[in-house]
Scaffold this motif. Structure first.
Motif, mmCIF file in Angstrom:
data_model
loop_
_atom_site.group_PDB
_atom_site.id
_atom_site.type_symbol
_atom_site.label_atom_id
_atom_site.label_comp_id
_atom_site.label_asym_id
_atom_site.label_seq_id
_atom_site.Cartn_x
_atom_site.Cartn_y
_atom_site.Cartn_z
ATOM 1 N N HIS A 287 34.686 38.962 68.100
ATOM 2 C CA HIS A 287 34.706 38.417 69.276
ATOM 3 C C HIS A 287 33.945 37.494 70.050
ATOM 4 O O HIS A 287 34.260 37.038 71.035
ATOM 5 C CB HIS A 287 34.198 40.047 70.192
ATOM 6 C CG HIS A 287 34.943 41.226 69.727
ATOM 7 N ND1 HIS A 287 36.432 41.170 70.239
ATOM 8 C CD2 HIS A 287 34.844 42.168 69.280
ATOM 9 C CE1 HIS A 287 36.974 42.440 69.728
ATOM 10 N NE2 HIS A 287 36.089 43.007 69.131
ATOM 11 N N HIS A 288 33.002 37.142 69.253
ATOM 12 C CA HIS A 288 32.042 36.016 69.795
ATOM 13 C C HIS A 288 32.439 34.642 69.032
ATOM 14 O O HIS A 288 31.553 33.762 68.994
ATOM 15 C CB HIS A 288 30.881 36.612 69.574
ATOM 16 C CG HIS A 288 30.300 37.529 70.459
ATOM 17 N ND1 HIS A 288 30.241 37.695 71.807
ATOM 18 C CD2 HIS A 288 29.963 38.937 70.054
ATOM 19 C CE1 HIS A 288 29.992 38.996 72.191
ATOM 20 N NE2 HIS A 288 29.930 39.765 71.132
ATOM 21 N N ALA A 289 33.394 34.529 68.453
ATOM 22 C CA ALA A 289 33.780 33.553 67.501
ATOM 23 C C ALA A 289 33.782 32.059 68.315
ATOM 24 O O ALA A 289 33.265 31.166 67.853
ATOM 25 C CB ALA A 289 35.172 33.488 67.031
ATOM 26 N N ARG A 290 34.293 32.106 69.618
ATOM 27 C CA ARG A 290 33.994 30.869 70.272
ATOM 28 C C ARG A 290 32.787 30.575 70.676
ATOM 29 O O ARG A 290 32.369 29.470 70.510
ATOM 30 C CB ARG A 290 34.953 30.905 71.655
ATOM 31 C CG ARG A 290 34.861 29.776 72.594
ATOM 32 C CD ARG A 290 35.549 28.500 72.153
ATOM 33 N NE ARG A 290 36.701 28.489 71.757
ATOM 34 C CZ ARG A 290 37.345 27.677 70.847
ATOM 35 N NH1 ARG A 290 36.653 26.865 70.425
ATOM 36 N NH2 ARG A 290 38.463 27.847 70.618
ATOM 37 N N ALA A 291 31.701 31.379 70.761
ATOM 38 C CA ALA A 291 30.676 31.023 71.019
ATOM 39 C C ALA A 291 29.832 30.522 69.725
ATOM 40 O O ALA A 291 28.888 29.570 69.839
ATOM 41 C CB ALA A 291 29.619 32.321 71.560
ATOM 42 N N GLN A 292 30.173 31.052 68.658
ATOM 43 C CA GLN A 292 29.837 30.692 67.268
ATOM 44 C C GLN A 292 30.416 29.338 66.986
ATOM 45 O O GLN A 292 29.488 28.628 66.482
ATOM 46 C CB GLN A 292 30.152 31.778 66.322
ATOM 47 C CG GLN A 292 29.780 32.982 66.295
ATOM 48 C CD GLN A 292 30.205 33.877 65.178
ATOM 49 O OE1 GLN A 292 31.523 34.282 65.338
ATOM 50 N NE2 GLN A 292 29.277 34.566 64.423
ATOM 51 N N VAL A 293 31.433 28.736 67.288
ATOM 52 C CA VAL A 293 32.025 27.713 67.100
ATOM 53 C C VAL A 293 31.217 26.662 67.697
ATOM 54 O O VAL A 293 30.945 25.658 67.386
ATOM 55 C CB VAL A 293 33.361 27.621 67.195
ATOM 56 C CG1 VAL A 293 34.076 26.316 67.493
ATOM 57 C CG2 VAL A 293 34.237 28.294 66.491
ATOM 58 N N ASN A 294 30.988 26.845 69.012
ATOM 59 C CA ASN A 294 30.297 25.943 69.845
ATOM 60 C C ASN A 294 28.977 25.891 69.374
ATOM 61 O O ASN A 294 28.176 24.733 69.594
ATOM 62 C CB ASN A 294 30.242 26.522 71.613
ATOM 63 C CG ASN A 294 31.429 26.517 71.897
ATOM 64 O OD1 ASN A 294 32.377 25.634 71.299
ATOM 65 N ND2 ASN A 294 31.929 27.152 73.140
#
Length: 89
Positions: free
Chosen positions: A26-33
């Motif tokens: 669920h937090h993939a976008r934050a991890q990518v950033n």
């Protein structure tokens, strides 16, 4: 073009849990950033990206590039290699 792996010792991510560069859930976008912020300050960012493209890495953030960006670059790299091979024949 083959790159050694000595550049890894100078990478900004040295000592960081590698899972930080393989986002899931669920937090993939934050991890990518977060991963891309680390890569942005990396002195070997280009070598890292080239390594991922040349070795066919399909997952993770490499050289600050997402999986989609790596696929796009890989296609261009492969196309150029094929064109160069044909031209040399």
């Amino acid at each position: 073009m083959s790159h050694g792996t000595g550049w890894r010792q100078r990478a900004a991510c040295i000592g960081i849990d590698p899972r930080a560069f393989f986002p899931i859930g669920h937090h993939a976008r934050a991890q990518v950033n977060a991963a891309r912020r680390i890569c942005a300050a990396c002195p070997v960012r280009q070598q890292c990206a080239a390594f991922a493209i040349e070795t066919g890495e399909r997952n993770g953030i490499w050289g600050g590039m997402t999986q989609q960006q790596l696929r796009q670059r890989r296609r261009r790299f492969t196309s150029r290699a094929k064109t160069s091979t044909r031209a040399a024949s």
